[in-house]
Design a protein around this motif. Structure first.
Motif, PDB file in Angstrom:
ATOM      1  N   LEU A   1     -17.198  29.640  14.419  1.00 10.21           N
ATOM      2  CA  LEU A   1     -16.611  29.751  15.962  1.00 10.21           C
ATOM      3  C   LEU A   1     -15.378  29.283  15.895  1.00 10.21           C
ATOM      4  O   LEU A   1     -14.880  28.162  15.428  1.00 10.21           O
ATOM      5  CB  LEU A   1     -17.609  29.184  16.930  1.00 10.21           C
ATOM      6  N   THR A   2     -14.616  30.069  16.815  1.00 11.87           N
ATOM      7  CA  THR A   2     -13.264  29.520  17.229  1.00 11.87           C
ATOM      8  C   THR A   2     -13.636  28.269  18.302  1.00 11.87           C
ATOM      9  O   THR A   2     -14.501  28.124  18.708  1.00 11.87           O
ATOM     10  CB  THR A   2     -12.366  30.426  17.875  1.00 11.87           C
ATOM     11  N   GLY A   3     -12.476  27.318  18.508  1.00 11.96           N
ATOM     12  CA  GLY A   3     -12.521  26.395  19.543  1.00 11.96           C
ATOM     13  C   GLY A   3     -11.603  25.553  19.697  1.00 11.96           C
ATOM     14  O   GLY A   3     -10.692  25.731  18.917  1.00 11.96           O
ATOM     15  N   ASN A   4     -11.327  25.095  20.980  1.00  8.21           N
ATOM     16  CA  ASN A   4      -9.974  24.238  20.965  1.00  8.21           C
ATOM     17  C   ASN A   4     -10.450  22.852  20.483  1.00  8.21           C
ATOM     18  O   ASN A   4     -11.276  22.307  20.722  1.00  8.21           O
ATOM     19  CB  ASN A   4      -9.784  24.082  22.509  1.00  8.21           C
ATOM     20  N   THR A   5      -9.260  22.517  19.749  1.00  8.09           N
ATOM     21  CA  THR A   5      -9.560  21.005  18.681  1.00  8.09           C
ATOM     22  C   THR A   5      -8.949  19.808  19.477  1.00  8.09           C
ATOM     23  O   THR A   5      -9.361  18.850  18.963  1.00  8.09           O
ATOM     24  CB  THR A   5      -9.024  21.317  17.716  1.00  8.09           C
ATOM     25  N   ASN A   6      -8.594  19.917  20.744  1.00  9.40           N
ATOM     26  CA  ASN A   6      -7.951  18.992  21.457  1.00  9.40           C
ATOM     27  C   ASN A   6      -9.284  17.727  21.574  1.00  9.40           C
ATOM     28  O   ASN A   6      -8.729  16.623  21.329  1.00  9.40           O
ATOM     29  CB  ASN A   6      -7.408  19.175  22.697  1.00  9.40           C
TER      30      ASN A   6
ATOM     31  N   LYS B   1       0.826  -1.170   0.035  1.00  7.19           N
ATOM     32  CA  LYS B   1      -0.062  -0.087   0.158  1.00  7.19           C
ATOM     33  C   LYS B   1       0.798   1.110   0.027  1.00  7.19           C
ATOM     34  O   LYS B   1       2.106   1.198   0.515  1.00  7.19           O
ATOM     35  CB  LYS B   1      -0.809   0.122   1.209  1.00  7.19           C
ATOM     36  N   ILE B   2       0.535   2.413  -0.500  1.00  4.60           N
ATOM     37  CA  ILE B   2       0.850   3.591  -0.504  1.00  4.60           C
ATOM     38  C   ILE B   2       0.273   4.179   0.861  1.00  4.60           C
ATOM     39  O   ILE B   2      -0.873   4.116   0.943  1.00  4.60           O
ATOM     40  CB  ILE B   2       0.573   4.377  -1.636  1.00  4.60           C
ATOM     41  N   THR B   3       0.953   4.700   1.645  1.00  6.84           N
ATOM     42  CA  THR B   3       0.631   5.395   2.921  1.00  6.84           C
ATOM     43  C   THR B   3       0.530   6.933   2.642  1.00  6.84           C
ATOM     44  O   THR B   3       1.818   7.600   2.136  1.00  6.84           O
ATOM     45  CB  THR B   3       1.387   5.114   4.389  1.00  6.84           C
ATOM     46  N   VAL B   4      -0.443   7.586   3.185  1.00  8.66           N
ATOM     47  CA  VAL B   4      -0.600   9.110   3.088  1.00  8.66           C
ATOM     48  C   VAL B   4      -0.841   9.595   4.606  1.00  8.66           C
ATOM     49  O   VAL B   4      -1.813   9.212   4.855  1.00  8.66           O
ATOM     50  CB  VAL B   4      -1.274   9.712   2.160  1.00  8.66           C
ATOM     51  N   ASP B   5      -0.011  10.166   5.193  1.00  6.13           N
ATOM     52  CA  ASP B   5       0.091  10.802   6.621  1.00  6.13           C
ATOM     53  C   ASP B   5      -0.571  12.290   6.396  1.00  6.13           C
ATOM     54  O   ASP B   5      -0.091  12.882   5.851  1.00  6.13           O
ATOM     55  CB  ASP B   5       1.051  10.650   7.287  1.00  6.13           C
ATOM     56  N   ILE B   6      -1.857  12.613   6.912  1.00 10.93           N
ATOM     57  CA  ILE B   6      -2.561  13.966   6.748  1.00 10.93           C
ATOM     58  C   ILE B   6      -2.286  14.569   8.115  1.00 10.93           C
ATOM     59  O   ILE B   6      -2.892  14.240   8.942  1.00 10.93           O
ATOM     60  CB  ILE B   6      -3.646  14.114   6.326  1.00 10.93           C
ATOM     61  N   PHE B   7      -1.273  15.638   8.200  1.00 12.73           N
ATOM     62  CA  PHE B   7      -1.113  16.318   9.527  1.00 12.73           C
ATOM     63  C   PHE B   7      -2.328  17.472   9.280  1.00 12.73           C
ATOM     64  O   PHE B   7      -2.184  18.469   8.298  1.00 12.73           O
ATOM     65  CB  PHE B   7       0.218  16.834   9.762  1.00 12.73           C
ATOM     66  N   SER B   8      -3.361  17.497  10.028  1.00  9.53           N
ATOM     67  CA  SER B   8      -4.264  18.799   9.956  1.00  9.53           C
ATOM     68  C   SER B   8      -4.880  19.146  11.097  1.00  9.53           C
ATOM     69  O   SER B   8      -4.867  18.388  12.101  1.00  9.53           O
ATOM     70  CB  SER B   8      -5.250  18.252   8.974  1.00  9.53           C
ATOM     71  N   ASP B   9      -5.784  20.229  11.168  1.00 11.07           N
ATOM     72  CA  ASP B   9      -6.408  20.720  12.248  1.00 11.07           C
ATOM     73  C   ASP B   9      -7.913  20.919  11.776  1.00 11.07           C
ATOM     74  O   ASP B   9      -8.053  21.392  10.608  1.00 11.07           O
ATOM     75  CB  ASP B   9      -5.778  21.940  13.066  1.00 11.07           C
ATOM     76  N   PHE B  10      -8.769  20.719  12.541  1.00  8.64           N
ATOM     77  CA  PHE B  10     -10.257  20.987  12.167  1.00  8.64           C
ATOM     78  C   PHE B  10     -10.826  22.424  11.906  1.00  8.64           C
ATOM     79  O   PHE B  10     -11.554  22.777  11.356  1.00  8.64           O
ATOM     80  CB  PHE B  10     -10.969  20.341  13.341  1.00  8.64           C
ATOM     81  N   THR B  11      -9.795  23.099  12.208  1.00 12.45           N
ATOM     82  CA  THR B  11     -10.312  24.968  11.912  1.00 12.45           C
ATOM     83  C   THR B  11      -9.450  25.218  10.927  1.00 12.45           C
ATOM     84  O   THR B  11      -9.521  26.644  10.627  1.00 12.45           O
ATOM     85  CB  THR B  11      -9.872  25.509  13.172  1.00 12.45           C
TER      86      THR B  11
ATOM     87  N   ASP C   1      -3.791  26.193  17.428  1.00  9.06           N
ATOM     88  CA  ASP C   1      -3.563  26.864  18.634  1.00  9.06           C
ATOM     89  C   ASP C   1      -3.998  26.120  19.789  1.00  9.06           C
ATOM     90  O   ASP C   1      -5.334  25.919  20.361  1.00  9.06           O
ATOM     91  CB  ASP C   1      -4.602  28.356  18.385  1.00  9.06           C
ATOM     92  N   GLU C   2      -3.014  25.537  20.387  1.00  5.96           N
ATOM     93  CA  GLU C   2      -3.255  24.653  21.829  1.00  5.96           C
ATOM     94  C   GLU C   2      -3.718  25.617  22.755  1.00  5.96           C
ATOM     95  O   GLU C   2      -4.320  24.846  23.821  1.00  5.96           O
ATOM     96  CB  GLU C   2      -1.859  24.094  22.214  1.00  5.96           C
ATOM     97  N   ASN C   3      -3.497  26.752  22.712  1.00  2.00           N
ATOM     98  CA  ASN C   3      -3.959  27.492  23.961  1.00  2.00           C
ATOM     99  C   ASN C   3      -5.294  28.108  23.679  1.00  2.00           C
ATOM    100  O   ASN C   3      -5.897  28.975  24.606  1.00  2.00           O
ATOM    101  CB  ASN C   3      -2.927  28.669  24.120  1.00  2.00           C
ATOM    102  N   ALA C   4      -6.030  27.711  22.803  1.00  2.29           N
ATOM    103  CA  ALA C   4      -7.339  28.411  22.513  1.00  2.29           C
ATOM    104  C   ALA C   4      -8.176  27.803  23.704  1.00  2.29           C
ATOM    105  O   ALA C   4      -8.120  26.723  24.054  1.00  2.29           O
ATOM    106  CB  ALA C   4      -7.855  27.732  20.932  1.00  2.29           C
ATOM    107  N   SER C   5      -9.298  28.642  24.064  1.00  2.00           N
ATOM    108  CA  SER C   5     -10.097  28.529  25.127  1.00  2.00           C
ATOM    109  C   SER C   5     -10.878  27.206  25.067  1.00  2.00           C
ATOM    110  O   SER C   5     -11.467  26.889  23.769  1.00  2.00           O
ATOM    111  CB  SER C   5     -10.877  29.522  25.275  1.00  2.00           C
TER     112      SER C   5
END
Length: 222
Positions: free
Chosen positions: A100-105, A5-15, A49-53
């Motif tokens: 809206l903004t938000g913390n994605t953790n 298989k070909i692997t594709v790692d996607i680094f991403s954030d929901f915002t 933004d790890e520090n997002a509220s």
């Protein structure tokens, strides 16, 4: 013998709007090549933004203006109109008026949980669509749990994950890997753990990458 298989790692954030568009382009390329059986997608968490509220959410325009106080709101809105137009070209609806903004953790940890249940892709798709189109509040537990239910997962299990630190190690590992691969912006696509591409990329670029990797790995495309 197991098929290569070909692997594709996607680094991403929901915002990240370009993450949403890049993911769409990648899947379109895979479908165009009928390559779903030979391309393995690995979603990797990247918190912009790890520090997002985790408690207070504000409208996206207000957040963006706070991040760049010297940039006139008119310019910010013009930039978002360009993003909206790019999304429309791909069939994606970006609704900045209710975004809206938000913390994605918590969302990232629930994505890791959904992967253990075979529902990662479905969960991630719904979070992206919810955030960019429907005003999903990432800080609202009940809104994340609604998505959990929509993809057929256990709401009570997911609630325990949100309220705990479960899957934090997996998210931290993605952060460490991003540092090792020198990921400085998202989306970032890592092919076969060797070749990286930053930015949303177009369908044709993804198709070419898949073809070259298939040839290199001696994998026959359908």
């Amino acid at each position: 013998m197991e098929n290569k298989k070909i692997t594709v790692d996607i680094f991403s954030d929901f915002t990240c709007p370009f993450c949403y568009m890049g993911k769409k382009n990648l899947y379109d390329a895979i479908d165009n090549l009928n390559a779903r059986d030979i391309v393995e997608i690995n979603y990797r968490a990247y918190e912009l933004d790890e520090n997002a509220s985790k408690n207070e959410s504000v409208l996206k325009y207000d957040y963006m203006q706070k991040q760049e106080p010297n940039k006139p709101l008119g310019i910010i809105m013009a930039e978002t109109r360009d993003i909206i137009d790019q999304g429309k070209d791909l069939g994606l609806d970006f609704n900045y008026d209710i975004m809206l903004t938000g913390n994605t953790n918590a969302a990232h940890r629930l994505a890791k949980y959904s992967k253990t249940k075979g529902k990662e892709k479905e969960f991630i798709n719904k979070v992206f669509e919810g955030y960019f189109t429907k005003g999903l509040n990432l800080n609202k537990e009940e809104e994340l749990l609604k998505i959990i239910e929509e993809v057929g997962l256990n709401k009570e299990e997911a609630k325990k994950i949100i309220d705990s630190k479960d899957f934090s190690e997996e998210v931290a590992q993605d952060k460490y890997d991003a540092f090792q691969y020198q990921v400085q912006s998202v989306p970032f696509f890592l092919f076969d753990k060797r070749y990286g591409a930053s930015g949303k990329q177009d369908v044709e670029t993804f198709e070419e990458a898949i073809k070259k990797l298939a040839d290199f790995n001696k994998i026959d495309l359908p």
